[in-house]
Design a protein around this motif. Structure first.
Motif, mmCIF file in Angstrom:
data_model
loop_
_atom_site.group_PDB
_atom_site.id
_atom_site.type_symbol
_atom_site.label_atom_id
_atom_site.label_comp_id
_atom_site.label_asym_id
_atom_site.label_seq_id
_atom_site.Cartn_x
_atom_site.Cartn_y
_atom_site.Cartn_z
ATOM 1 N N ARG A 56 -11.040 8.537 3.418
ATOM 2 C CA ARG A 56 -10.449 9.157 4.603
ATOM 3 C C ARG A 56 -9.213 8.384 5.037
ATOM 4 N N ASN A 57 -9.220 7.066 4.777
ATOM 5 C CA ASN A 57 -8.097 6.218 5.141
ATOM 6 C C ASN A 57 -7.141 5.981 3.982
ATOM 7 N N ALA A 58 -7.244 6.779 2.939
ATOM 8 C CA ALA A 58 -6.392 6.576 1.766
ATOM 9 C C ALA A 58 -4.925 6.730 2.142
ATOM 10 N N PRO A 59 -4.055 5.852 1.650
ATOM 11 C CA PRO A 59 -2.622 5.963 1.945
ATOM 12 C C PRO A 59 -1.995 7.152 1.222
ATOM 13 N N THR A 60 -0.921 7.646 1.748
ATOM 14 C CA THR A 60 -0.190 8.779 1.172
ATOM 15 C C THR A 60 1.298 8.418 1.133
ATOM 16 N N PRO A 61 2.120 9.196 0.417
ATOM 17 C CA PRO A 61 3.567 8.916 0.432
ATOM 18 C C PRO A 61 4.149 8.945 1.835
ATOM 19 N N ARG B 55 2.432 8.258 4.599
ATOM 20 C CA ARG B 55 1.825 7.149 5.343
ATOM 21 C C ARG B 55 1.363 6.117 4.314
ATOM 22 N N PRO B 56 2.289 5.291 3.815
ATOM 23 C CA PRO B 56 2.007 4.445 2.642
ATOM 24 C C PRO B 56 1.094 3.256 2.911
ATOM 25 N N LEU B 57 0.826 2.931 4.171
ATOM 26 C CA LEU B 57 -0.065 1.816 4.473
ATOM 27 C C LEU B 57 -1.086 2.233 5.525
ATOM 28 N N THR B 58 -2.351 1.988 5.223
ATOM 29 C CA THR B 58 -3.422 2.257 6.166
ATOM 30 C C THR B 58 -4.348 1.043 6.221
ATOM 31 N N MET B 59 -5.248 1.063 7.182
ATOM 32 C CA MET B 59 -6.176 -0.055 7.336
ATOM 33 C C MET B 59 -7.592 0.467 7.498
ATOM 34 N N SER B 60 -8.535 -0.279 6.944
ATOM 35 C CA SER B 60 -9.944 -0.009 7.177
ATOM 36 C C SER B 60 -10.520 -1.228 7.882
ATOM 37 N N GLY B 61 -11.714 -1.117 8.395
ATOM 38 C CA GLY B 61 -12.318 -2.253 9.085
ATOM 39 C C GLY B 61 -13.819 -2.268 8.900
ATOM 40 N N ARG B 62 -14.343 -3.461 8.700
ATOM 41 C CA ARG B 62 -15.784 -3.605 8.536
ATOM 42 C C ARG B 62 -16.170 -5.037 8.875
ATOM 43 N N ASP B 63 -17.190 -5.177 9.714
ATOM 44 C CA ASP B 63 -17.711 -6.495 10.062
ATOM 45 C C ASP B 63 -18.951 -6.764 9.212
ATOM 46 N N LEU B 64 -18.930 -7.868 8.463
ATOM 47 C CA LEU B 64 -19.983 -8.161 7.499
ATOM 48 C C LEU B 64 -20.633 -9.503 7.800
ATOM 49 N N GLN B 65 -21.910 -9.591 7.518
ATOM 50 C CA GLN B 65 -22.656 -10.820 7.715
ATOM 51 C C GLN B 65 -22.679 -11.648 6.431
ATOM 52 N N ALA B 66 -22.998 -12.937 6.562
ATOM 53 C CA ALA B 66 -23.055 -13.819 5.401
ATOM 54 C C ALA B 66 -24.028 -13.272 4.368
ATOM 55 N N ARG C 43 -10.628 -6.740 7.172
ATOM 56 C CA ARG C 43 -9.604 -5.764 7.562
ATOM 57 C C ARG C 43 -8.663 -5.505 6.384
ATOM 58 N N PRO C 44 -9.131 -4.819 5.349
ATOM 59 C CA PRO C 44 -8.269 -4.572 4.195
ATOM 60 C C PRO C 44 -7.149 -3.593 4.519
ATOM 61 N N LEU C 45 -6.002 -3.841 3.921
ATOM 62 C CA LEU C 45 -4.861 -2.934 4.019
ATOM 63 C C LEU C 45 -4.756 -2.148 2.728
ATOM 64 N N PHE C 46 -4.647 -0.832 2.826
ATOM 65 C CA PHE C 46 -4.512 0.021 1.653
ATOM 66 C C PHE C 46 -3.044 0.407 1.500
ATOM 67 N N VAL C 47 -2.492 0.215 0.301
ATOM 68 C CA VAL C 47 -1.068 0.425 0.053
ATOM 69 C C VAL C 47 -0.890 1.468 -1.046
ATOM 70 N N HIS C 48 -0.123 2.502 -0.761
ATOM 71 C CA HIS C 48 0.149 3.537 -1.765
ATOM 72 C C HIS C 48 0.782 2.899 -2.996
ATOM 73 N N ALA C 49 0.366 3.371 -4.172
ATOM 74 C CA ALA C 49 0.800 2.747 -5.431
ATOM 75 C C ALA C 49 2.321 2.664 -5.547
ATOM 76 N N LEU D 114 4.826 -0.031 12.413
ATOM 77 C CA LEU D 114 4.011 -1.213 12.103
ATOM 78 C C LEU D 114 3.727 -1.279 10.607
ATOM 79 N N GLY D 115 3.404 -0.119 10.019
ATOM 80 C CA GLY D 115 3.132 -0.084 8.586
ATOM 81 C C GLY D 115 4.329 -0.537 7.771
ATOM 82 N N GLU D 116 5.530 -0.083 8.145
ATOM 83 C CA GLU D 116 6.730 -0.478 7.410
ATOM 84 C C GLU D 116 7.018 -1.972 7.575
ATOM 85 N N LEU D 117 6.801 -2.489 8.775
ATOM 86 C CA LEU D 117 6.995 -3.919 8.993
ATOM 87 C C LEU D 117 6.010 -4.745 8.170
ATOM 88 N N ILE D 118 4.750 -4.296 8.099
ATOM 89 C CA ILE D 118 3.744 -5.010 7.301
ATOM 90 C C ILE D 118 4.124 -4.996 5.826
#
Length: 263
Positions: free
Chosen positions: A15-20, A22-33, A91-97, A138-142
């Protein structure tokens, strides 16, 4: 005790896959040890980054230990997995190829600048389902900051041979172990000469150099947490802080304090 596994949820992540557009998107997940993300790949690139915590990233037959001041660039279609070592705000950033900041399929260890971190924090404040001009900017700056990020040669290559795998897994779990290669040979059922040959053939370096890489990888999160260098040296099997610092400077050309901006 079984390690908790977090399956890769294609529905949420795609659902958060980047597109031409919107080339940068972010996902989020809090994980335990001890939670893990199973091996997976996707057609976009990924900057694996955590605002907080420490994780181990495995890809391209290599392993990296990643604290918050580092990130790993993973190219499109490269299979990768994550093991959480401490509670982590992933907080991974997804970047269009087409907008990949680095060429080729090799993973890169990135130094996360203060600016990059603050841009990621700012992007997180926005609803991913409601793109806006600010999100686009923000995406372009990142993307621009990613392309300028310094890369670091912290990499632990992993073997295929089962005897060498057993040795390497044991050293990754206990990097301060000071067993000689001959002692390891007795443990894994191979001769010292065979193991030495396997290190050079499969990992491209000798036993001592590979063990140094493992220790450097483990040093990163410890120093990032503010652990005194003397304790880091002792934990990783060095006879003194000066011995650890000398090895570090020989590898990276600067002291641990300068490398991690520790002081």
């Amino acid at each position: 005790m079984a390690i908790p596994i977090v399956t890769h949820t294609n529905v949420n992540w795609r659902r958060n896959a980047p597109t031409p557009e919107r080339p940068l998107t972010m996902s989020g997940r809090d994980l335990q040890a001890d939670e893990s993300l199973l091996p997976h790949s996707h057609p976009w690139g990924q900057v694996t980054y955590a605002l907080q915590g420490v994780m181990r990233v495995t890809a391209n037959n290599s392993s990296w230990i990643v604290p918050p001041l580092r990130a790993i660039w993973i190219a499109p279609n490269v299979e990768h997995a994550i093991t959480v070592l401490e509670p982590t705000l992933l907080r991974p950033l997804f970047v269009h190829a087409e907008r990949a900041p680095f060429a080729g399929a090799l993973c890169q260890v990135l130094e996360v600048s203060n600016l990059l971190r603050e841009l990621i924090v700012a992007l997180e404040q926005h609803d991913p389902d409601e793109p806006s001009t600010r999100v686009t900017l923000l995406g372009e700056l990142i993307l621009d900051e990613l392309s300028r990020s310094a890369t670091r040669p912290i990499r632990v290559p992993l073997p295929e041979d089962k005897r060498l795998k057993a040795l390497c897994a044991a050293l990754i779990a206990e990097p301060g172990a000071d067993h000689t290669l001959k002692e390891w040979a007795a443990r894994v059922g191979a001769s010292e000469r065979t193991l030495a040959r396997l290190f050079e053939r499969e990992l491209g370096m000798g036993f001592g150099q590979w063990r140094q890489q493992v220790r450097l990888a483990h040093a990163a999160p410890m120093i990032a947490r503010g652990t005194p260098l003397l304790l880091v040296a002792q934990e990783l099997g060095y006879t003194s802080q000066s011995a650890f610092s000398a090895m570090f400077k020989k590898t990276f050309g600067c002291s641990p304090s300068a490398f991690f901006d520790y002081q």
